[in-house]
Enzyme design. Structure first.
Site, PDB file in Angstrom:
ATOM      1  N   ASP A   1     -58.643 -53.949 -27.383  1.00 40.66           N
ATOM      2  CA  ASP A   1     -57.244 -54.172 -27.747  1.00 40.66           C
ATOM      3  C   ASP A   1     -56.955 -53.503 -29.079  1.00 40.66           C
ATOM      4  OD1 ASP A   1     -56.298 -55.501 -25.555  1.00 40.66           O
ATOM      5  OD2 ASP A   1     -56.448 -57.503 -26.425  1.00 40.66           O
TER       6      ASP A   1
ATOM      7  N   SER B   1     -68.027 -45.079 -10.604  1.00 42.06           N
ATOM      8  CA  SER B   1     -69.159 -45.115  -9.685  1.00 42.06           C
ATOM      9  C   SER B   1     -68.788 -45.727  -8.343  1.00 42.06           C
ATOM     10  CB  SER B   1     -70.361 -45.882 -10.236  1.00 42.06           C
ATOM     11  OG  SER B   1     -70.692 -45.431 -11.523  1.00 42.06           O
TER      12      SER B   1
END
Length: 782
Positions: A305, A230
């Protein structure tokens, strides 16, 4: 008018009033709809307003509600058959629905009541006698009642859309294992020079390829993607000559029809907020109330992760944790698969049962790709049990000042976002939002051994220490998914920032104005298609003299090109096609020489497709590395020539032999995909919309495209809506536009009435007093 018990059927579009008899509200609620389908809800209580929002979402976007819920819950196979099974297995494994259940119990009683009221509104519409949209009829399905947790699973799906750093780890892991260091460092952005060899076996390649396949399958239906993010910027009152700060925002997502957002003005006893709601969620996500206005971009924070898990060789139900063996948490998921058409000629599918294993870090995502040699788990903030993000967004709708604004956002855990702010007292601000992990070891670029205690997360960056700015000295704030902190910031946030070109261009546009900035200036800025990222590569391309008349003509056009990716630009078409083919010519031989494998084609293509213009320019101008088959002194002359020939052949095939007619907008088309009918012959032409467009991944007017044979460059992501707000003590000016239309009903005039106006930046101007009424007035009565 025709009245039925509990419902009303529209006989023609000129009907002015309709009445539903609905339980679940305390007083009559009026919903005013203007000519473009934008609605204002007037209710005497806030809960009735949220009920009416649920009713309105269901009336205009019922299929979208059902589709997004099924997608997030991993239940698409029930309606789309075996082709959706891979996606369902992934969604069940990640566990968005389980996370939504846990989050519901951690919300305040007020937030749960709002979700209940919204669900009651959806269900009130489902119980009417109105015919469901054609998608339900064509797929021969009905819709079960909406539950409060269904809204939270939609919120989790948004987080999944905006959180993609686990894929970076997959790519980095593969590059480490397969590529020589020179090549890995060149094609993987932010790749460390001392990257460790994480694993050392051949199966990791197949596993990575399977994960990349899953990534591609999700992107096909609008989940995730590289260029999601954006633009947002806010300028202070001093730049507008005392007329109040102006805030502009255009969120970028995968494009679809209907658009993911729905414009609403909600008015209750305390509530008075206006802007874009996410279909399925009962809050204004982007917008303003009487006191403040806000915009949002993706922070690009690393909140995911991957961890390698060690499984007990003697007992596969156990994994190593802090030196001891611990049992996997296991839940069984049953996926129902629709029988193939025609049913009379195809056997019924038995339900597919999968066991989803989890460690203390999170789900074992490698199980979803059917490779077991390396067990990989996912830790992700959106799966945390104590998530209060919906509480934060709800309180934001009521915030009256900077302090209340920040207080509400402190409750948001996922997704991690940049919020820009302005208020009626001429203040502007910026606040980073969301849980960002603190790591004791590494910076999230590679999967790490989960059994090592030093690799675990060490909590989150405290909210009070997240980046923020209030009334900065320079008088404006720009956020375009670019890096938000300098080297002096004490915490790690990400390596996955967007390139700086959009932010640099926005700042340059703001600084270029000598006269006061206006709303009209902001409209021009949002439509800007200058691509600063092309500059270095174009300088190198145009050093090539050309081997033929047609080559010289193409290079001549490119030399006079101003880097504008507008739809009418011939230079843009030549540049983009040449760039694509040159990447293939330069990188494919290097990858093949380093790899010597063909089975991992998805990862191979991913490396090439994601190489940027800057990276390619560095390769072909290198004085030390011979990237090309030609000699170093020729600087890739052979590849420049052959790739330009390929580009000319491609554009000639698509657009004819007259090079002056090779306009970018003729070969570059924005596609608003409909799920699932964009993939079904005959139905695609009814439900899907496509139109020629300009722009590129690094222009302010973002357009990210992939090449499709015989079709050209197909833009699948870009601005999903636009808004511009100017606020001062006496008034609020709010301009907005959705990317397709307000309605999700294919035969409604509001289904696609904004497609071309959106590309032409023709904004809708909202009025706070709802004087621009209405073709349809709906009263909900108890």
């Amino acid at each position: 008018m025709l009245f039925l018990t509990g419902s009303y059927i529209f006989k023609n579009i000129d009907v002015k009033e309709a009445y539903w008899l609905s339980e679940g509200i305390t007083e009559p609620v009026k919903i005013i709809k203007d000519k473009q389908g934008y609605i204002t809800i007037n209710a005497k209580s806030d809960y009735d307003a949220f009920f009416a929002l649920g009713f309105s979402h269901a009336r205009d976007r019922l299929w979208q509600l059902e589709l997004q819920r099924r997608l997030a819950q991993g239940r698409l196979s029930e309606v789309l058959g075996a082709e959706a099974l891979q996606r369902d297995v992934w969604m069940r494994t990640v566990g968005l629905n389980k996370a939504a259940e846990l989050a519901l119990h951690n919300l305040s009683s007020e937030a749960r009541a709002v979700l209940e009221a919204y669900a009651n509104g959806i269900n009130a519409y489902i119980k009417t006698d109105i015919a469901f949209p054609p998608e339900f009829q064509l797929l021969d399905i009905t819709m079960s009642e909406w539950q409060p947790q269904d809204s939270l699973v939609i919120m989790k799906l948004l987080s999944l859309n905006l959180s993609g750093t686990m894929w970076s780890e997959v790519v980095n892991m593969t590059a480490t294992e397969t590529l020589e260091p020179k090549l890995a460092q060149a094609i993987i952005e932010n790749y460390p020079n001392d990257a460790p060899v994480v694993v050392s076996n051949q199966e990791i390649l197949n596993q990575a390829d399977g994960l990349i396949q899953t990534k591609a399958a999700l992107e096909e239906i609008g989940v995730g993607g590289k260029y999601l993010g954006s633009n947002a910027w806010v300028v202070a009152d001093r730049f507008t000559e005392g007329t109040g700060p102006i805030l502009a925002n255009d969120p970028h997502l995968n494009l679809q029809i209907p658009a993911p957002f729905y414009f609403t003005h909600l008015k209750g006893s305390k509530l008075d907020v206006q802007g874009m709601t996410l279909v399925g969620l009962p809050v204004v996500v982007f917008g303003h109330n009487d006191d403040i206005t806000w915009g949002v971009t993706n922070m690009m924070a690393d909140t995911q992760d991957l961890f390698l898990e060690q499984v007990n060789g003697a007992d596969a139900k156990m994994y190593k944790e802090n030196g001891e063996w611990k049992a996997f948490d296991v839940r069984r998921e049953k996926i129902y698969v629709k029988q193939a058409f025609p049913a009379s000629l195809n056997p019924e599918f038995k339900p597919v049962e999968i066991d989803v294993r989890s460690t203390v870090r999170g789900p074992i995502i490698s199980d979803a790709t059917n490779f077991v040699d390396n067990v990989i788990s996912l830790r992700w903030t959106a799966l945390d049990a104590n998530d209060t993000s919906f509480d934060g967004f709800l309180k934001l709708n009521y915030a009256k000042n900077w302090e209340q604004f920040r207080s509400s956002l402190a409750m948001v855990g996922s997704p991690s976002l940049n919020f820009l702010y302005a208020d009626k007292n001429n203040n502007i601000g910026y606040q980073a939002v969301g849980k960002i992990p603190q790591r004791q070891n590494g910076e999230g670029q590679f999967p790490l051994p989960g059994w090592n205690s030093t690799n675990q997360w060490q909590g989150y960056i405290p909210f009070r220490e997240l980046p923020m700015s209030f009334n900065p000295e320079k008088g404006y704030i720009v956020s375009a998914n670019n890096k938000i902190v300098g080297s002096e910031y004490p915490y790690f946030i990400s390596h996955d920032w967007a390139p700086p070109y959009r932010a640099q261009r926005i700042e340059a546009l703001i600084a270029s104005k000598s006269s006061p900035l206006t709303i009209e200036d902001m409209i021009d800025f949002q439509g800007d298609t200058l691509d600063l990222s092309a500059q270095k590569l174009v300088q190198l391309l145009t050093q090539y003299e050309g081997d033929s008349v047609v080559h010289k003509q193409a290079v001549s056009i490119l030399r006079s090109w101003d880097l504008d990716m507008g739809a009418d630009s011939v230079g843009a078409a030549i540049y983009f096609s040449w760039f694509r083919h040159l990447k293939q010519k330069v990188l494919a031989p290097q990858l093949e020489a380093s790899w010597h494998r063909t089975s991992q084609a998805n990862v191979f293509d991913h490396f090439i497709n994601n190489t940027s213009a800057d990276q390619l320019a560095s390769m072909i101008s290198s004085k030390t590395d011979n990237w090309c088959a030609a000699s170093q002194s020729s600087r890739c002359q052979q590849e420049l020539s052959s790739s330009l020939s390929d580009a000319i052949d491609e554009l000639s095939l698509l657009l004819g032999s007259d090079m002056e007619q090779w306009q970018w907008g003729k070969v570059h088309k924005v596609v608003y995909q409909h799920v699932p009918f964009s993939n079904m012959n005959m139905l695609d032409s009814i439900f899907e919309r496509r139109v020629g467009n300009g722009g590129s991944p690094n222009t302010v007017n973002v357009a990210s495209a992939d090449f499709v044979e015989t079709e050209g460059y197909i833009q699948s992501s870009g601005a999903s809506f636009r808004q511009i707000t100017q606020i001062n003590e006496s008034e609020i000016k709010h301009l907005h536009m959705n990317s397709t239309g307000q309605s999700g009903i294919v035969f409604s005039p509001a289904y696609d009435d904004v497609v071309e106006p959106f590309l032409n930046l023709e904004f809708h101007r909202s009025s706070r007093d709802s004087t621009e009424v209405s073709e349809t007035i709906i009263n909900l009565k108890k």
